[in-house]
Design a protein around this motif. Sequence first.
Motif, PDB file in Angstrom:
ATOM      1  N   THR A   2      12.807  48.717  14.143  1.00 52.35           N
ATOM      2  CA  THR A   2      11.622  49.500  13.916  1.00 52.35           C
ATOM      3  C   THR A   2      10.630  48.782  12.999  1.00 52.35           C
ATOM      4  N   PRO A   3       9.603  49.306  13.028  1.00 49.43           N
ATOM      5  CA  PRO A   3       8.630  48.773  12.140  1.00 49.43           C
ATOM      6  C   PRO A   3       8.862  49.036  10.739  1.00 49.43           C
ATOM      7  N   LYS A   4       9.538  49.988  10.460  1.00 45.55           N
ATOM      8  CA  LYS A   4      10.095  50.214   8.843  1.00 45.55           C
ATOM      9  C   LYS A   4      10.967  49.203   8.576  1.00 45.55           C
ATOM     10  N   SER A   7       9.395  45.846   8.177  1.00 46.51           N
ATOM     11  CA  SER A   7       8.665  46.052   6.748  1.00 46.51           C
ATOM     12  C   SER A   7       9.465  45.740   5.661  1.00 46.51           C
TER      13      SER A   7
END
Length: 361
Positions: A2-4, A7
């Motif tokens: 996931t992008p989260k 990050s």
Amino acid sequence: MTPKKFSLIFVAATAAFVAVNGLTWLFATEPLLTRNDGLITGDLARLGYISDIVQPRRNIDSLPRRHVEPGDYHGQPVDLLTIGDSFSNGGAGGPNRYYQDFIATRLNWRVLNLQRYPDARNDIETVLMLANAGELQRMGVRHVLLEATQRKAVQRLVTPVREDVRVPADQIRSYYGFGESRPAAHDLALPPVRFINTGNFKYWWNRLMYKVSDCALTSLTCRTALTARRFSTPIGDQLLFYRKDLTTIPQHGMDAIARMNRQLNMLATHLARQGIALLFLPAVTKYDLYRTDFVDDSYPRDPFFPRLREQSRKYVLIDSKRVLRQAIEHGALDMYYADDTHWTPKAAALIAEQVAESTRR
């Protein structure tokens, strides 16, 4: 992913990267790669990214007499003119970093230090230019001392020179700027480095590679164990030396030494016609000075000094290896800085004493 999560991983990796660089810089590489507050560490420690063998020092001049550079020369008679490499130009930094100051103090001599003239093929030809232009006589020079580090002496001094080379005296004076105040470069300055730099990686890489080989495979600094303690640093029984001290040994064949000696004899004869004595100071390499103390006896021995001693000479040889090795054999520590290719004030004082003895004869 996931992008989260990506990050979070990116931020964590960046933080770890910055933290490792910051800690490495703070505790290891900053003292090697900077001269903050005038604190100096040695060239060998810097080239090898070695932080556990260092001798921090500051430039201090405390001897009662000092040599002069061209900008401070105002026509006073010169007892000794010196020309050489980093040994003659305070390359180690630290207290009383010029051997010329010890000579000036020991003999109460006026000592002038010059750089090689840019159009000269080597230091021998620089002296010939000065002599043929009448500059040595004008300055009242009584002795000329040529200094060259052992690993480069043959390479520099075997080059054929023009004994009759002539440069106008006013051109020589213009280049050296005698008596002219000129902006001085910062002593032993290093280029600015940020705390995130390739040196931090090299530090960890070399820590690993020095366990594999004495020269960390590709480093210019080699590190080897000694049979006796020779330095006052916490790790006093290990030696750092410059790799080229080892790799230039094949250049010291008998023919090359003889050719260098002929060039020096020619210069000595030329100067003698003007009543000037020539002294030659080959600065012994750290490798050669301490070679007999190596635990690993497979390292080759350098024949430079034994072969030079065999030559018929018209100049005065200042045998730095013999002088400094005798001191070591009597238990003297720190003839050279543990972290540097250059000798210490202790050694410089012994060199000055040898000059005094040699010029009394």
